[in-house]
Scaffold this motif. Structure first.
Motif, mmCIF file in Angstrom:
data_model
loop_
_atom_site.group_PDB
_atom_site.id
_atom_site.type_symbol
_atom_site.label_atom_id
_atom_site.label_comp_id
_atom_site.label_asym_id
_atom_site.label_seq_id
_atom_site.Cartn_x
_atom_site.Cartn_y
_atom_site.Cartn_z
ATOM 1 N N VAL A 283 0.857 -1.190 0.000
ATOM 2 C CA VAL A 283 0.000 0.000 0.000
ATOM 3 C C VAL A 283 0.887 1.233 0.000
ATOM 4 C CG1 VAL A 283 -1.705 1.330 1.303
ATOM 5 C CG2 VAL A 283 -1.869 -1.183 1.218
ATOM 6 N N THR A 284 0.666 2.110 -0.945
ATOM 7 C CA THR A 284 1.352 3.405 -0.962
ATOM 8 C C THR A 284 0.398 4.447 -0.409
ATOM 9 O OG1 THR A 284 2.632 2.760 -2.916
ATOM 10 C CG2 THR A 284 2.532 5.112 -2.387
ATOM 11 N N ALA A 285 0.837 5.155 0.604
ATOM 12 C CA ALA A 285 -0.022 6.127 1.269
ATOM 13 C C ALA A 285 0.717 7.441 1.446
ATOM 14 C CB ALA A 285 -0.480 5.588 2.616
ATOM 15 N N LYS A 286 -0.072 8.518 1.551
ATOM 16 C CA LYS A 286 0.505 9.862 1.645
ATOM 17 C C LYS A 286 -0.231 10.641 2.717
ATOM 18 C CE LYS A 286 -0.175 12.577 -1.852
ATOM 19 N NZ LYS A 286 -0.070 13.188 -3.204
ATOM 20 N N ARG A 287 0.554 11.340 3.513
ATOM 21 C CA ARG A 287 -0.026 12.219 4.530
ATOM 22 C C ARG A 287 0.881 13.420 4.712
ATOM 23 N NH1 ARG A 287 -0.030 13.610 9.990
ATOM 24 N NH2 ARG A 287 -2.111 13.924 10.873
ATOM 25 N N GLY A 288 0.293 14.579 4.604
ATOM 26 C CA GLY A 288 1.075 15.790 4.801
ATOM 27 C C GLY A 288 2.225 15.932 3.823
ATOM 28 N N GLY A 289 2.046 15.429 2.602
ATOM 29 C CA GLY A 289 3.089 15.542 1.594
ATOM 30 C C GLY A 289 4.151 14.465 1.656
ATOM 31 N N ARG A 290 4.122 13.616 2.668
ATOM 32 C CA ARG A 290 5.093 12.539 2.794
ATOM 33 C C ARG A 290 4.469 11.233 2.324
ATOM 34 N NH1 ARG A 290 7.455 12.293 8.630
ATOM 35 N NH2 ARG A 290 8.916 10.891 7.548
ATOM 36 N N GLU A 291 5.260 10.411 1.678
ATOM 37 C CA GLU A 291 4.773 9.160 1.119
ATOM 38 C C GLU A 291 5.497 7.982 1.770
ATOM 39 O OE1 GLU A 291 3.441 8.741 -3.210
ATOM 40 O OE2 GLU A 291 5.371 7.689 -3.201
ATOM 41 N N VAL A 292 4.763 6.902 1.993
ATOM 42 C CA VAL A 292 5.338 5.718 2.602
ATOM 43 C C VAL A 292 4.752 4.490 1.943
ATOM 44 C CG1 VAL A 292 3.619 5.588 4.436
ATOM 45 C CG2 VAL A 292 5.854 4.542 4.781
ATOM 46 N N GLN A 293 5.529 3.422 1.870
ATOM 47 C CA GLN A 293 5.029 2.153 1.368
ATOM 48 C C GLN A 293 4.915 1.168 2.521
ATOM 49 O OE1 GLN A 293 7.479 0.873 -1.981
ATOM 50 N NE2 GLN A 293 5.941 1.721 -3.370
ATOM 51 N N LEU A 294 3.773 0.505 2.577
ATOM 52 C CA LEU A 294 3.466 -0.430 3.650
ATOM 53 C C LEU A 294 3.174 -1.797 3.060
ATOM 54 C CD1 LEU A 294 0.933 1.996 5.315
ATOM 55 C CD2 LEU A 294 3.211 1.527 6.198
ATOM 56 N N THR A 295 3.707 -2.826 3.651
ATOM 57 C CA THR A 295 3.387 -4.174 3.184
ATOM 58 C C THR A 295 2.352 -4.795 4.099
ATOM 59 O OG1 THR A 295 5.202 -5.145 4.464
ATOM 60 C CG2 THR A 295 5.664 -4.503 2.184
ATOM 61 N N ALA A 296 1.467 -5.589 3.503
ATOM 62 C CA ALA A 296 0.431 -6.303 4.245
ATOM 63 C C ALA A 296 0.518 -7.773 3.862
ATOM 64 C CB ALA A 296 -0.947 -5.735 3.912
ATOM 65 N N SER A 297 1.142 -8.577 4.718
ATOM 66 C CA SER A 297 1.378 -9.979 4.368
ATOM 67 C C SER A 297 0.085 -10.776 4.332
ATOM 68 C CB SER A 297 2.355 -10.606 5.366
ATOM 69 O OG SER A 297 1.806 -10.593 6.676
ATOM 70 N N GLY A 298 -0.894 -10.386 5.145
ATOM 71 C CA GLY A 298 -2.169 -11.096 5.148
ATOM 72 C C GLY A 298 -3.149 -10.556 4.131
ATOM 73 N N GLY A 299 -3.143 -9.269 3.938
ATOM 74 C CA GLY A 299 -4.031 -8.687 2.936
ATOM 75 C C GLY A 299 -4.457 -7.276 3.262
ATOM 76 N N VAL A 300 -5.119 -6.692 2.287
ATOM 77 C CA VAL A 300 -5.664 -5.340 2.379
ATOM 78 C C VAL A 300 -7.182 -5.444 2.311
ATOM 79 C CG1 VAL A 300 -5.806 -3.084 1.258
ATOM 80 C CG2 VAL A 300 -3.629 -4.316 1.314
ATOM 81 N N ILE A 301 -7.865 -4.812 3.249
ATOM 82 C CA ILE A 301 -9.323 -4.844 3.311
ATOM 83 C C ILE A 301 -9.863 -3.466 2.961
ATOM 84 C CG2 ILE A 301 -11.336 -5.295 4.752
ATOM 85 C CD1 ILE A 301 -9.590 -7.129 6.467
ATOM 86 N N LEU A 302 -10.642 -3.384 1.885
ATOM 87 C CA LEU A 302 -11.254 -2.130 1.465
ATOM 88 C C LEU A 302 -12.559 -1.926 2.226
ATOM 89 C CD1 LEU A 302 -10.816 -2.461 -2.416
ATOM 90 C CD2 LEU A 302 -9.196 -1.549 -0.736
ATOM 91 N N ALA A 303 -12.656 -0.787 2.892
ATOM 92 C CA ALA A 303 -13.866 -0.453 3.648
ATOM 93 C C ALA A 303 -14.058 1.061 3.629
ATOM 94 C CB ALA A 303 -13.752 -0.966 5.080
ATOM 95 N N SER A 304 -13.961 1.642 2.439
ATOM 96 C CA SER A 304 -13.924 3.099 2.307
ATOM 97 C C SER A 304 -15.286 3.743 2.102
ATOM 98 C CB SER A 304 -13.006 3.487 1.146
ATOM 99 O OG SER A 304 -13.532 3.047 -0.098
ATOM 100 N N GLY A 305 -16.375 2.954 2.152
ATOM 101 C CA GLY A 305 -17.702 3.549 2.108
ATOM 102 C C GLY A 305 -18.375 3.577 0.757
ATOM 103 N N GLY A 306 -17.727 3.063 -0.287
ATOM 104 C CA GLY A 306 -18.394 2.980 -1.585
ATOM 105 C C GLY A 306 -18.091 4.134 -2.505
ATOM 106 N N PHE A 307 -18.793 4.138 -3.647
ATOM 107 C CA PHE A 307 -18.486 5.070 -4.740
ATOM 108 C C PHE A 307 -19.274 6.370 -4.665
ATOM 109 C CE2 PHE A 307 -22.284 2.893 -6.303
ATOM 110 C CZ PHE A 307 -23.033 3.948 -6.807
ATOM 111 N N ALA A 308 -20.090 6.562 -3.613
ATOM 112 C CA ALA A 308 -21.161 7.553 -3.653
ATOM 113 C C ALA A 308 -20.724 8.959 -4.049
ATOM 114 C CB ALA A 308 -21.871 7.600 -2.304
ATOM 115 N N ARG A 309 -19.500 9.365 -3.740
ATOM 116 C CA ARG A 309 -19.057 10.725 -4.081
ATOM 117 C C ARG A 309 -18.044 10.741 -5.235
ATOM 118 N NH1 ARG A 309 -21.074 14.399 -0.483
ATOM 119 N NH2 ARG A 309 -21.817 13.577 1.509
ATOM 120 N N HIS A 310 -17.952 9.639 -5.942
ATOM 121 C CA HIS A 310 -17.083 9.570 -7.122
ATOM 122 C C HIS A 310 -17.856 10.156 -8.308
ATOM 123 C CE1 HIS A 310 -14.714 7.997 -10.419
ATOM 124 N NE2 HIS A 310 -13.844 7.429 -9.587
#
Length: 571
Positions: free
Chosen positions: A255-282
């Motif tokens: 997972v590549t994530a950014k906060r306050g202009g800084r970027e970091v890469q995170l590994t998830a050995s078990g997995g990534v779970i999407l729970a962002s609330g859906g497409f409603a404001r796309h």
């Protein structure tokens, strides 16, 4: 509680077992369940606050056959619940998915209550919305979180999304259905007077101590309890953090994530779970999936941008098909606040079904049974909207109904109307003909409609739309009013109206998954290490709204399944 992404020099701090993207009830539950299974878990939330739309909602969780349902006195069984969902959903969503939901839901609730501070209760009388269908019950399936002292969150209380202001009193005091009953009986019952005095004094202390109400009820109670439990289980929570990419072939996701202009890469050995609330404001998905005219405002949380869907689709994910409606609906009224923001008030059950209140189109005539669920009400608005005739619709009542039940943001009692009248949210007239003129609707049609409704109020039978003919519909009326608790006369001047618009409260179309909430690719095979739950997942209900809490119930059940599967994969 971590307010930001951990970015230490030690690269091991970027290694996680499970990374959950989204901080609503689904995301918090998924992170919590993963941590309970021993996984090093990070929850990333894009916005300033955790809670998502769940924190703004009534917080009802529809899960049949829990111990609370068994104790409610309502006869139920897994077979009965499945028969109900089969009748309601049909082939609009896979049967195997709803079977998985019905099996996992009670397990998830039991584990939450046995191992965390999350506690529920069942309303003995809270009917399924499609009560006419085989397998429906009048109570026991709809759970709600017990009220929670937000002070137990400490500084993390600042990160909990506050409720919709118009659903609170005195600038932020949360109330639930029990509190409303006591407020209505304040001068008639010592018990009610004492209850109201306690919550008022508690609110005053909370404002001094925390800067906001800390007695959490409804959706805030659910999210507050899940947040406290997640922190207790060791979940790291990172707010104001944007995910820009997800990569990997399934052995481990990055997972590549950014906060306050800084970027970091995170590994998830078990997995990534999407729970962002859906497409409603796309904007693209919204225009692609929703009917015309597109709802201009939504009472949903602002973080449901659908940006993660673009990333998932690029990885090979696909949207589910066959949903009856693309989103779950509620009629809303709108009013500009003093700070310039728009208040969007969802009309669930407080006014539409009450005696002496009707909804009409521009022809002055009814187009729907007003006692149907909020989802069905908006579907009817669209179905009847020929040349803009029912969008907006007009909710109309007389002085007696306004005083007894209120109208949208106007509270019962009939006082404090001046600001609502001044800005046009509420329209008042001495006659129905004058009201029709102010609303620019057909006066003759309105007069005929009111005359017919007054007749229905006397007989108790709505021969036009059969309002108040089943247990659910009558439950939302006035139990002290007869012969039909949803039908009352409209006779006492002045007369009032507000405008109702379609509002979407959650996405029904989502990413297609299997029974473990694994996201499926174009060939129908799971994309290893990628999961979806909540409104990111294609609805188990197939765009049908059969009962209260059918968003949050599956959200928690599939958060449990996703977390269990992901935690088991960790290296």
């Amino acid at each position: 509680m971590a307010d930001a992404l951990p970015m230490p020099a030690d690269p091991l701090r970027s290694d996680w077992d499970v990374v959950v993207l989204g901080g609503g009830a689904a995301g918090l539950a998924a992170a919590l369940f993963a941590a309970l299974d021993g996984a090093r878990t990070l929850l990333i939330e894009r916005s300033e606050h955790v809670g998502g739309t769940s924190a703004l909602s009534a917080g009802t969780v529809w899960i049949p056959n829990t111990r609370h349902g068994d104790a409610s006195g309502n006869a139920d069984s897994p077979e009965q619940a499945l028969a109900f969902l089969d009748a309601a959903v049909g082939n609009r969503a896979p049967r195997a998915i709803r079977q998985a939901f019905l099996e996992a839901g009670p397990e998830a609730i039991r584990r939450l209550e046995e191992q965390t501070v999350v506690r529920f209760r069942a309303r003995p009388f809270h009917p399924d919305y499609l009560y006419e269908l085989e397998g429906s019950v009048s109570g026991g399936r709809a759970l709600e979180a017990l009220p929670f002292d937000g002070g137990a969150l400490g500084r993390a209380l600042r990160k909990l999304r506050p409720p919709i202001p118009e659903f609170t009193l005195l600038g932020g005091m949360m109330v639930d259905r029990d509190d409303i009953g006591h407020l209505m009986n304040l001068t008639k019952s010592r018990t009610s007077f004492g209850h109201v005095a306690r919550i008022l004094s508690g609110y005053a202390v909370d404002r001094l101590r925390h800067g906001r109400g800390a007695r959490l009820v409804m959706g805030n109670a659910l999210v507050g309890r899940l947040l406290r439990a997640a922190l207790d289980a060791g979940v790291t929570v990172a707010t104001e953090t944007e995910v820009t990419d997800i990569a990997g072939d399934g052995a481990a996701r990055t997972v590549t994530a950014k906060r306050g202009g800084r970027e970091v890469q995170l590994t998830a050995s078990g997995g990534v779970i999407l729970a962002s609330g859906g497409f409603a404001r796309h904007p693209q998905r919204r225009a692609e999936f929703l009917p015309d005219p597109l709802p201009e405002y939504s009472p949903a949380a602002p973080g449901n941008t659908g940006a993660l869907h673009d990333i998932a689709l690029a990885l090979g994910a696909r949207y589910g098909e066959g949903a009856e409606q693309p989103v779950f609906w509620a009629p809303v009224s709108r009013r500009k606040r003093r700070d310039g923001s728009m208040a969007v008030f969802p009309h669930f059950v407080l006014d539409r079904s009450k005696p002496g209140i009707i909804s009409v189109g521009r022809d002055g005539r009814r187009f729907v049974n007003e006692s149907l669920s909020y989802h069905q009400f908006v579907a009817a608005m669209y179905a009847a909207n020929r040349d803009g005739s029912t969008i907006p619709a007009f909710e109309i009542c007389d002085a007696d109904a306004l005083r007894k039940y209120g109208l949208g943001m106007v509270h019962p009692g009939g006082r404090g109307l001046v600001p609502f009248l001044a800005d046009g949210y509420l329209v008042r007239a001495d006659t129905l003909a004058e009201l029709a003129g102010l609303l620019e609707i057909d006066a003759a049609g309105l007069a005929e409609t009111v005359e017919r409704m007054n007749g229905f109020a006397e007989t108790g039978e709505d021969t036009d739309f059969q309002r108040g003919t089943n247990v659910y519909q009558r439950a939302n009326g006035d139990p002290k009013h007869g012969p039909n608790p949803t039908l009352g006369p409209i006779r006492t001047a002045p007369f009032y109206a507000i405008r109702l618009w379609p509002g979407d409260i959650g996405a029904a179309i989502g990413l297609e998954t299997d029974t473990d909430a694994r996201v499926l690719g174009p060939d129908g095979a799971p994309l290893d290490g990628l999961y979806a739950c909540g409104n990111d997942m294609h609805s188990v209900m197939g765009g049908v709204y059969p009962a209260p809490g059918i968003n949050l119930g599956p959200a928690i059940a599939f958060a449990y399944l996703a977390a269990r599967h992901a935690a088991a994969r960790r290296s």
